[in-house]
Design an enzyme around this catalytic site. Structure first.
Site, PDB file in Angstrom:
ATOM      1  CB  ALA A  46      11.417 -38.046  -7.081  1.00  0.00           C
ATOM      2  CB  ALA A  78      16.305 -27.596  -3.043  1.00  0.00           C
ATOM      3  CD  GLN A  79      19.973 -22.162   0.758  1.00  0.00           C
ATOM      4  OE1 GLN A  79      20.753 -21.434   0.153  1.00  0.00           O
ATOM      5  NE2 GLN A  79      20.091 -22.411   2.051  1.00  0.00           N
ATOM      6  N   GLY A 124      17.462 -23.724  -7.093  1.00  0.00           N
ATOM      7  CA  GLY A 124      16.375 -23.754  -8.057  1.00  0.00           C
ATOM      8  C   GLY A 124      16.382 -24.961  -8.954  1.00  0.00           C
ATOM      9  CD  GLU A 169      22.336 -22.641  -8.461  1.00  0.00           C
ATOM     10  OE1 GLU A 169      22.919 -23.652  -8.077  1.00  0.00           O
ATOM     11  OE2 GLU A 169      21.126 -22.460  -8.293  1.00  0.00           O
ATOM     12  CG  HIS A 179      26.811 -26.614  -1.752  1.00  0.00           C
ATOM     13  ND1 HIS A 179      27.349 -25.362  -1.582  1.00  0.00           N
ATOM     14  CD2 HIS A 179      25.789 -26.476  -2.618  1.00  0.00           C
ATOM     15  CE1 HIS A 179      26.653 -24.499  -2.322  1.00  0.00           C
ATOM     16  NE2 HIS A 179      25.710 -25.151  -2.962  1.00  0.00           N
ATOM     17  NE  ARG A 216      26.726 -27.096  -6.368  1.00  0.00           N
ATOM     18  CZ  ARG A 216      25.470 -27.375  -6.245  1.00  0.00           C
ATOM     19  NH1 ARG A 216      25.102 -28.601  -5.940  1.00  0.00           N
ATOM     20  NH2 ARG A 216      24.564 -26.454  -6.410  1.00  0.00           N
ATOM     21  CG  HIS A 267      24.793 -30.310  -1.599  1.00  0.00           C
ATOM     22  ND1 HIS A 267      23.877 -29.680  -0.783  1.00  0.00           N
ATOM     23  CD2 HIS A 267      24.439 -29.993  -2.873  1.00  0.00           C
ATOM     24  CE1 HIS A 267      23.005 -29.013  -1.540  1.00  0.00           C
ATOM     25  NE2 HIS A 267      23.315 -29.199  -2.800  1.00  0.00           N
ATOM     26  CD  GLU A 288      20.644 -36.747  -2.906  1.00  0.00           C
ATOM     27  OE1 GLU A 288      19.764 -35.945  -2.521  1.00  0.00           O
ATOM     28  OE2 GLU A 288      21.774 -36.809  -2.394  1.00  0.00           O
ATOM     29  NE  ARG A 318      23.220 -32.407  -7.758  1.00  0.00           N
ATOM     30  CZ  ARG A 318      22.816 -31.242  -7.292  1.00  0.00           C
ATOM     31  NH1 ARG A 318      22.029 -30.464  -8.012  1.00  0.00           N
ATOM     32  NH2 ARG A 318      23.177 -30.828  -6.098  1.00  0.00           N
TER      33      ARG A 318
HETATM   34  C1  SIN Z   1      22.423 -24.429  -4.218  1.00  0.00           C
HETATM   35  O1  SIN Z   1      21.480 -23.652  -4.142  1.00  0.00           O
HETATM   36  O2  SIN Z   1      23.583 -24.046  -4.297  1.00  0.00           O
HETATM   37  C2  SIN Z   1      22.132 -25.896  -4.196  1.00  0.00           C
HETATM   38  C3  SIN Z   1      21.320 -26.277  -5.353  1.00  0.00           C
HETATM   39  C4  SIN Z   1      21.736 -27.624  -5.860  1.00  0.00           C
HETATM   40  O3  SIN Z   1      22.257 -28.421  -5.090  1.00  0.00           O
HETATM   41  O4  SIN Z   1      21.588 -27.861  -7.063  1.00  0.00           O
END
Ligand code: SIN
Length: 534
Positions: A12, A43-44, A46, A113, A234, A294, A355, A386, A397
């Site tokens: 951001a 961040a993994q 995407g 996801e 998470h 989640r 998370h 965030e 989210r």
């Molecule tokens: C994840 O890769 O599980 C985390 C991505 C996110 O928090 O949106």
């Protein structure tokens, strides 16, 4: 030219900085560690995005999934706006040099996801944030209108008139951690892009910088802070003896990984079946099982661990193609090997960890911070990423919606400043007063208080809550607040003191918002409310 001060170097802050600088604004960005030390960089998964705005079916699908995940509390107008702007913002990121994974045919490879009804997540293997951060930091460093100040910790916002937040802000006092000097940094507009607050909890997937500084500074200045009870845990952080939790991206479940408890794992192995899905305890919580949103999955794991006394459940990947997993998730695969775990062979011990803060500084459609108790913006104060609560995420989210929200609001905020202009402020902010303050000699109490905060948040303000536990948390946090206040009033500012002061305040905001809620929604789950219904 007006001068914009941005605090934070995640997606951001950097995106807004580049856009403003390209339009001739002078931009100063401060960040308390190195520019790359941000949640974005970690961040993994995407960035969820429908690239073709005319594909109404896909656009509506993304909107619906976001609203469903948000459990009735999303602002639908904001959700539509963010989802519809996604394609243009992805084009912006591509032109800055961000590279997302493409197949042999040149088309983007899309991931899935939890909570997403279709594949719509752009990614760079399992290190998407790192790729975004690489491109943005390189572009910002090369820009002659952007001044980047690392190791500079914002302490407090400066109001244009003392104790009159309605008149606006004009800068920040910040600690130069190389000289230990408190700087007065002026800005005609101040943009908070300081990220989240995962460090409040003992177990978090967040980097060490995520201590809620922006939320705390804005609160002290009179901004409205909202929806703080909605803390996203998470579901799958790697549990390693003595190590910090390491995020295992939800995209791994998108590729077929399944959550099993110890018993389910034994039963699956004994059955001789290939597919472990029907053995997952998560099916009791949702027909989507391991791919539910989640909040649902984290709660199912938390409850299962509470019932069995186990510290973790398993994320199982051994039924999947090992080579594909290693190619798709190279960072995770390498990290697991350090602990002697083989992706595609060994079950991964996982448990929820703090998370993402869904709540935050209440902002309008251009990121202006709202003055508490009013509907009016605080002149010159903006929040994006965030740290802000835009209404996009509601009570929970949807995965991979945060980078998208951050880039869309960074664009909207910078467009607002470019189009409306910023009045240059004719005030000389006062300098920080340090007379009579001393360097902290005893660090022990601060360290112990931080541990007490972390444990209070973990055990009393975690995934599942109760009124009595929240009351206990507030009592403890108020005590910690008194202690840090006494230290604050007599000591020269240091990172440990500034952060702890902020974290205790943010902890109180979370616990107080949680105790006030009379219904369970999204991420907020109070066992007493369920039992009342039984
Ligand atoms: C994840 O890769 O599980 C985390 C991505 C996110 O928090 O949106």
């Amino acid at each position: 030219m007006p001068r914009v001060l941005i605090i934070g170097t995640g997606i951001a802050g950097l995106f807004a900085a580049l856009r403003l600088a390209n339009e001739g604004f002078d931009v100063e960005i401060i960040t308390k560690q190195r520019p790359k030390d941000s949640s974005t960089n970690w961040a993994q998964g995407g960035i969820a995005a429908i690239l073709d705005k005319t594909n109404l079916e896909e656009i509506d699908g993304h909107i619906k999934d976001t609203l469903d995940a948000g459990d009735g509390l999303c602002d639908e107008t904001v959700v539509r706006m963010v989802v519809e702007e996604a394609g243009e913002r992805i084009q912006d990121l591509l032109s800055i040099g961000v590279e997302f994974e493409r197949g042999k045919d040149g088309h983007f490879q899309l991931a899935k996801e939890g909570g997403h009804s279709s594949r719509r997540i752009l990614h760079a293997k399992d290190a998407t944030g790192k790729e975004i951060e690489r491109a943005l930091t390189a572009a910002a460093a090369a820009h002659d209108r952007i001044k980047l100040r690392p190791n500079t910790l914002a302490i407090d916002l400066i109001q244009r008139e003392h104790r009159m937040p309605e008149k606006g802000v004009c800068g920040v006092w910040a600690l130069d951690q190389e000289t230990n000097e408190v700087l007065t940094i002026q800005g005609d507009a101040v943009v908070l892009a300081t990220g989240g607050a995962g460090q409040l909890w003992e177990k978090t997937t967040n980097p060490s910088v995520s201590t809620g500084d922006g939320i705390a500074m804005a609160y002290r200045t009179g901004a409205s802070i909202t929806n703080m009870a909605f803390v996203q845990f998470h579901p799958t952080a790697l549990v390693v003896e003595g190590g910090r939790p390491f995020l295992i991206t939800e995209a791994l479940r998108g590729e077929g990984a399944v959550l099993l408890d110890h018993e389910g794992y034994r039963e699956w192995k004994a059955s001789g079946k290939d597919d472990p899905r029907s053995f997952s305890f998560t099916l009791q919580a949702s027909p989507l099982g391991s791919m539910a949103t989640r909040d649902v999955v984290a709660r199912a794991i938390d409850q299962r661990c509470a019932e069995s006394g186990a510290s973790h459940v398993y994320l199982v990947t051994e039924h999947l193609d090992k080579q594909h997993l290693e190619e798709r998730f190279p960072m995770i695969s390498n990290r697991l090997q350090r602990d002697g775990i083989e992706l595609g062979i060994d079950p991964l011990p996982v448990a929820p960890a703090a998370h993402y803060i869904v709540g935050g500084i209440e902002v309008d459609a251009v990121g202006s911070a709202i003055l508490n108790g009013t509907e009016n913006p605080i002149p010159g104060l903006f929040a994006i990423g965030e740290v802000a609560c835009t209404g996009m995420h509601g009570a929970n989210r949807l995965a991979s919606n945060s980078l998208l929200e951050a880039v869309v609001f960074a664009h909207r905020c910078s467009s607002h400043l470019i189009e409306e202009g910023i009045p240059s402020i004719d005030v000389s902010p006062p300098n920080w007063r340090s007379e009579g303050l001393y360097k902290l000699r005893e660090h022990g109490p601060v360290a112990h208080d931080r541990t007490a905060l972390n444990q209070t948040m973990r055990y009393e303000v975690g995934v599942s809550r109760r009124f009595s536990r929240l009351e206990r948390a507030i009592r403890r946090l108020r005590l910690l607040e008194k202690e840090i206040d006494a230290i604050w009033k007599s000591s020269l500012p240091s990172r440990e003191i500034v952060e702890l002061r902020n974290m205790i305040l943010v902890g109180i905001l979370v616990a107080e918002d949680a105790i006030m809620r009379q219904e369970n929604r999204g991420l907020h789950f109070n066992k007493d409310l369920i039992e009342d219904l039984e």
